[in-house]
Every structure is written in C-alpha cells, then in structure tokens.
Design a protein around this motif. Structure first.
Motif, short mmCIF file in Angstrom:
data_model
loop_
_atom_site.label_atom_id
_atom_site.label_comp_id
_atom_site.label_asym_id
_atom_site.label_seq_id
_atom_site.Cartn_x
_atom_site.Cartn_y
_atom_site.Cartn_z
N ALA A 11 0.83 -1.18 -0.14
CA ALA A 11 0.05 0.04 -0.05
C ALA A 11 0.81 1.34 -0.25
O ALA A 11 0.66 2.19 -0.68
CB ALA A 11 -0.95 -0.20 1.24
N LEU A 12 1.75 1.08 0.70
CA LEU A 12 2.88 2.30 1.06
C LEU A 12 3.46 2.75 -0.36
O LEU A 12 3.65 3.81 -0.88
CB LEU A 12 3.63 2.14 1.92
N ALA A 14 2.46 1.89 -3.36
CA ALA A 14 1.49 2.19 -4.29
C ALA A 14 1.32 3.76 -4.17
O ALA A 14 1.08 4.53 -5.44
CB ALA A 14 0.26 1.39 -4.13
N ASP A 15 1.26 4.18 -2.89
CA ASP A 15 1.14 5.68 -2.97
C ASP A 15 2.27 6.34 -3.10
O ASP A 15 2.11 7.77 -3.30
CB ASP A 15 0.65 5.93 -1.18
N LEU A 16 3.54 5.70 -3.05
CA LEU A 16 4.60 6.55 -3.60
C LEU A 16 4.86 6.49 -5.08
O LEU A 16 5.98 7.10 -5.74
CB LEU A 16 6.00 5.66 -2.79
N ASP A 18 4.83 3.33 -6.64
CA ASP A 18 5.35 2.10 -7.25
C ASP A 18 7.06 2.17 -7.62
O ASP A 18 7.31 1.88 -8.73
CB ASP A 18 4.72 1.43 -8.24
N VAL A 90 4.03 10.44 3.03
CA VAL A 90 3.17 9.56 2.24
C VAL A 90 2.09 8.65 3.17
O VAL A 90 1.31 8.65 3.02
CB VAL A 90 3.48 9.14 1.11
N ASN A 91 3.16 8.07 4.06
CA ASN A 91 2.48 7.13 4.83
C ASN A 91 1.60 7.70 5.82
O ASN A 91 0.60 6.99 6.26
CB ASN A 91 3.66 6.36 5.77
N ARG A 94 0.20 6.21 9.40
CA ARG A 94 -0.32 4.95 9.20
C ARG A 94 0.56 3.66 9.86
O ARG A 94 1.67 3.91 9.93
CB ARG A 94 -0.60 4.26 7.86
#
Length: 407
Positions: A11-12, A14-16, A18, A90-91, A94
């Motif tokens: 998930a992290l 993907a938010d960055l 990939d 970005v995290n 979480r």
C-alpha cells in the motif's frame, strides 16, 4: 517492532508511485548466513566491469547510510533525509515498521539514480520480507539456510527454508548455495512449482579451496582463481554462490577474479588495526579481531576460520542479544576458545546480561568471566595474555558499536 506482512508495504509503495517497478534489474538474495558477503562479492565483480550497482543491506554497522548504496556510493545524508521524509509524509501516520520505511526509501533512491543492477538483501526470512515486492527480479540467490529467528520463521529447517524460498518468482532463475538436504528439498519443490531454473551447489557448480586458491567449476567450464580476500573457509562457499550468480549473468574470468579479490565486508573476521581498542591490544603484542556472527552457523564459521589460522591462544570478548541461540553459539566456539569475557551490548534493550552470557559459555566448557564493557575486557585480556589473539564477537550490534568507536 518486527511485523512480517506485505500489505502495508504494498500500500505504501502504491502511494509512492510504485518506485520498486522502476529500479534497475534486481538480484534478490535470501539465506541465513553469508548474504552480505555474497552480495559484496557480486558487487565487486559487477563494478569491475564498469557497471553501476545499487545495493541494499541490513543492519548497518557504523552509519545508517551503509544500508543504501547508490551506483557504488553510500547514500548522502541529504538524499537519505529527503527520501525518508517523503516516505513518512506519504505514509501519513499509518502503522508501519522501521524496516518498511527504510526499504521504501531505498526503492525511491534506487529508482531516481541511474544504475545497471540492484543488489537487494532480504532483511528477515523472505516470503513476507519488505524487500519481496519485486515482481520479476533478474536473478534470485539463496545462501545457506540454518536455524535462526525461530520466533518469526518457524522452529524447523524446512519451515525456515520455505520462508527463504518465498523470494522465488515464476520463471526467474535462482542460484542456491550449499544447503542441508531437508532445506534443499523445500527450495527445489517451490522452484518446480514456479518453473524456476535452479543452479545448485554440488549439482550444477562447485567451489573448492585448492593449492592456496579457489577452483570454481560449472557447466560452462573451470575458473582457477585466487583465494577470497574475505577470511575464513566459509567464504569459499559464499564465493561459489557469488561466482555462480556472475556466471548466470554472463560474466567471465575477469569479473570472477575481481569478485574474490576486491570484495570488502566489515565485521566478518576483520582485523582491527586502529582506534583505542586496537592500541590497547597492540601494547601487549595482541592482535584484535572483530566478527558479527551471532547464531550457531556463524559460530561454526568463526571456529573454522580460527582453526585455519596460525596456532595462537584465542580469547573471546562476547556480547549477545537475548533473541539468539546462545547455547548453540557457545558450543560451536568452545573448541577454539581459550577463554571468554562476557559483556553487555551498550544501548540495546535486548542485550543479554553479561552474567547470562558468561553462564552459557561456562556450560559449554569455556573458561568464562564477565566485564562491564568491551574496553575493560580487551585491556584485561591483553594484560593477562600478552601476544594472544583477541576476538570481539557475538553480535552485529556490538560490532557496529566497536567500529563506530574504533573506525
């Protein structure tokens, strides 16, 4: 905190954006012992061909930057701070582990810096390790598997081998270092399911010490090479794995020779020649050595290295973590240790009290005592045993502290 899972990491990333999909071709390395030495030799071979190589490893010894090497150079403080801050932002608070943040930052840095290869060392296990997010590595490698981290990876060798083999990807070749039979069976079974072509020690290649050098042979032919510059008989096996990887990538004699003669890997039977500890030992004619091996297999490697060195009494200064098989480590070293002085590891919450380490050494038949710190232990041993060999051992965390203060 160690929490083995890939969901947070996926998930992290993907938010960055990939970034792991944009890194140069990956050589992914798992195993219990020898990962770092094998990686160092592969890197030396690749760099000798003029190639730029990223490398990710853990833990660090003296500086955090050691974990991330960009195109041959340790990541700068500025870039490290920038990528770590980006990952944290970005995290957005979480749940996340230290290793996942570090790995995500490494992928960002790797993706943004041109290079020819990426050497990726597994942190713990393989199947659920944060590095195991590369869809299709160029090559995988599994160094010898032994019992370690049982609280996370399983109690038996087949269970642990299954976790290590979790890095295999469909159709991607894999070099397999020397393995016990019950570990190899597990690795071979997973490779068969995924259609991975294996290059296995003892089946497809061999590496052996011969006439002061190293002879490597595989289906492509024979290489007559110098002995590895990294000390210890176990480095023959590690060199074999590295050479098999280089051969799989299409490299030849020149790169193979560079792999064994140019590799550098601190705290693996490293002789210390500067700093206050080395000076304290040298004042009494003692040699001072450092090794970060911390499990029974690591202890056996150290014992074999010492047995192959010129005969000289060897006195150990040992600090360990309470998560390790201390009894197994001591049993491995008992035949070569003239004595052991136990110390705590400064700043480590999981340090084993010196008195417990001392008791474990005594139970293994080693003449053991305790000291408040490494400096006291080295000074005391050097004064009592002039001309002896002194070895600081038992933990990479202890080794890191020693290198920071004596590097």
């Amino acid at each position: 905190m160690i929490d083995l899972s890939l969901d947070r990491m996926v998930a992290l990333l993907a938010d960055l954006g990939d970034p792991q999909r944009a890194v140069p071709p990956v050589i992914h390395i798992a195993g219990t012992n020898g990962k770092g030495s094998t990686q160092a030799m592969i890197r030396a071979g690749l760099e000798s061909a003029g190639l730029r190589v990223h490398a990710y490893t853990s833990p660090h010894l003296a500086r955090f930057n050691e974990r991330i090497r960009l195109a041959g150079t340790l990541i700068s403080d500025a870039m490290l701070a920038e990528t770590l801050a980006e990952v944290e932002a970005v995290n957005a608070g979480r749940p996340i582990t230290f290793f996942e943040v570090t790995t995500a930052a490494a992928f960002l840095a790797f993706a943004r810096t041109p290079a020819d290869y990426t050497l990726l060392e597994v942190g713990l296990g393989g199947r659920l390790d944060a590095t195991n997010v590369i869809d299709r590595p160029r090559l995988c490698a599994i160094t010898p598997v032994s019992i370690d981290h049982t609280q996370y990876l399983g109690e038996t060798l087949p269970e642990i081998a299954g976790e290590k083999a979790g890095i295999l990807k469909r159709g991607v070749p894999c070099v397999v270092g020397p393995q016990q039979d019950d570990a190899l069976v597990v690795i071979e079974a997973r490779a068969a399911r995924l259609g991975c072509r294996l290059s296995v020690a003892g089946q497809h290649w061999t590496a052996a010490a011969e006439d002061g050098g190293l002879v490597f042979q595989d289906e492509r032919g024979l290489l007559d090479l110098p002995r590895p510059v990294l000390p210890g008989p176990h480095q023959i096996d590690n060199a074999g794995t590295a050479l098999a990887c280089l051969r799989e990538l299409g490299f030849g004699q020149a790169e193979a020779a560079a792999a064994v003669t140019r590799a550098e890997w601190p705290a693996r039977m490293q002789r210390l020649t500067r700093g206050p500890l080395a000076q304290s030992a040298a004042a009494q004619g003692c040699d001072l050595w450092l090794d970060g091996g911390h499990n029974p297999a690591g202890g056996r490697a150290v014992a074999a290295t010492l047995a192959a060195m010129p005969r000289r009494p060897t006195h150990l200064v040992c600090g360990m973590l309470n998560t390790k098989d201390v009894a197994g480590y001591m049993q491995a070293l008992a035949p070569v240790a003239a004595s052991l002085t136990a110390v705590p590891i400064p700043g480590e919450a999981n340090t084993l009290p010196a008195e417990v380490t001392q008791a474990a050494a005594a139970a293994a038949g080693i003449d053991a005592t305790a000291a408040p710190d490494v400096g006291d232990a080295v000074a005391r041993l050097a004064a009592a045993h002039p001309g002896a060999r002194l070895l600081i051992c038992g933990s990479l965390y202890l080794a890191g502290r020693v290198l920071r203060e004596n590097g």
